[in-house]
Design an enzyme around this catalytic site. Structure first.
Site, PDB file in Angstrom:
ATOM      1  N   ASP A 112      18.951   5.908   0.884  1.00 25.80           N
ATOM      2  CA  ASP A 112      17.710   5.815   0.174  1.00 25.80           C
ATOM      3  C   ASP A 112      16.818   6.895  -0.100  1.00 25.80           C
ATOM      4  OD1 ASP A 112      18.176   2.917   0.599  1.00 25.80           O
ATOM      5  OD2 ASP A 112      17.323   2.899   2.463  1.00 25.80           O
ATOM      6  N   HIS A 139      16.426  -1.179   5.461  1.00 25.16           N
ATOM      7  CA  HIS A 139      17.449  -0.654   4.380  1.00 25.16           C
ATOM      8  C   HIS A 139      17.805  -1.886   3.754  1.00 25.16           C
ATOM      9  CE1 HIS A 139      20.568   1.254   2.720  1.00 25.16           C
ATOM     10  NE2 HIS A 139      21.539   0.452   3.123  1.00 25.16           N
TER      11      HIS A 139
END
Ligand SMILES: NC(=O)c1ccc[n+]([C@@H]2O[C@H](COP(=O)([O-])OP(=O)(O)OC[C@H]3O[C@@H](n4cnc5c(N)ncnc54)[C@H](O)[C@@H]3O)[C@@H](O)[C@H]2O)c1
Length: 277
Positions: A112, A139
């Site tokens: 990310d 996530h």
């Protein structure tokens, strides 16, 4: 063994050894200092990371149990999705086995951050190697919270552009899943991200100072018992949780909207592990 043969040709100082089958698992793990679990099924178009739970929860629980037997003092880095649930599963298994050390368990959310750095650098014409955008939370989807206001170097976006880039970071995994059209999810960018995270963990074990990575760890920073924030890494793993820092109202709202899904994902993992172990 094919993967081991392939890796062994990479020109690096690392020695590569392959092990195959569940009966070799403990030999494979023995004396490890860092263990990365990427085992499990990836998404296909139309699936959320949570849809992987039924298959991957048991895989992570079983591998964590072998970790507990073979090398519980190692750092355990979990890549397998849904990370928001697989990290709590691993924690519960380690607790049940009496070897849980929250400083040594990480959900790998580095992809990310890699994506946020790439998209922000592209949008602002910056050298991506000099851009650092923290991404906090969890996530998956809305639980991925880019904190663009804390980017280094500082960047500013019009509201609509900030919202668009935030959505792109949150949906970047799905962008890859759809482009691969059934052939899996991110693998090459994930390998890049995992390498970055593991090198950071190893450098900190080696005594390097000021190594900071965002990771999904046991946390008291918010009401969520696991949460990703920037972490100062040390010889024993988490040395200090650097917390949320100051958030723009927009980012605080993202945090608020992430919480129900994040708490539900964590709870699902904890329940699964408690029922199974
Ligand atoms: N954290 C992240 O940012 C991130 C990013 C990309 C992918 N992922 C996740 O990583 C996982 C793997 O994705 P992939 O694309 O590499 O999938 P893949 O299908 O290419 O590889 C999965 C591997 O796991 C192995 N495996 C399956 N069950 C196992 C078990 N019980 N023990 C040991 N090995 C086992 C398979 O043999 C295979 O080699 C998925 O859950 C995916 O969602 C996470």
């Amino acid at each position: 063994m094919g993967v081991a043969a392939d890796l062994s040709h990479v020109a690096s100082r690392a020695e590569v050894t392959g092990y195959e089958g569940p009966d070799k698992l403990e030999d494979c793990l023995k004396d490890s200092q860092v263990v990365v679990i990427p085992a499990g099924v990836p998404r296909k178009p139309g699936m959320t990371r949570d849809d992987l739970f039924n298959t991957n929860a048991g895989i992570v629980a079983d591998l964590t149990s072998a970790f507990a037997t073979a090398c519980h003092k190692a750092m355990l880095c979990i890549v397998t999705n849904p990370v928001n649930s697989t990290v709590p599963i691993a924690a519960e298994v380690l607790k049940r086995r009496g070897v849980y050390d929250p400083r040594r368990l990480f959900g790998v959310t580095t992809l990310d951050i890699v994506r946020a750095n790439t998209f922000v650098a592209e949008a602002k014409g910056l050298d991506v190697n000099k851009v650092s955008v923290p991404v906090i939370g969890g996530h998956s989807g809305v639980t991925i919270i880019p904190v663009i206001s804390q980017a280094v170097p500082g960047v500013s976006f019009k509201t609509a552009d900030r919202e668009a880039i935030t959505r792109r970071i949150q949906n970047a995994g799905t962008e890859v899943v759809e482009a691969k059209a059934g052939a899996g999810s991110a693998t090459l960018s994930m390998a890049f991200a995992a390498e970055r995270f593991v090198v950071s963990v190893l450098s900190a074990i080696d005594g390097k100072r000021a190594v900071i990575e965002c990771a999904f760890v046991e946390s008291t920073v918010t009401e969520a018992p696991y949460f990703s924030t920037p972490i100062l890494l040390g010889r024993d793993g988490v040395e200090e949780n650097l917390g949320l820092g100051s958030l723009l109202d927009y980012e605080a709202k993202l945090l608020q909207s992430a919480m129900p899904e994040l708490l539900a994902n964590i709870d699902k993992g904890v329940k699964f592990a408690k029922e199974r172990y």
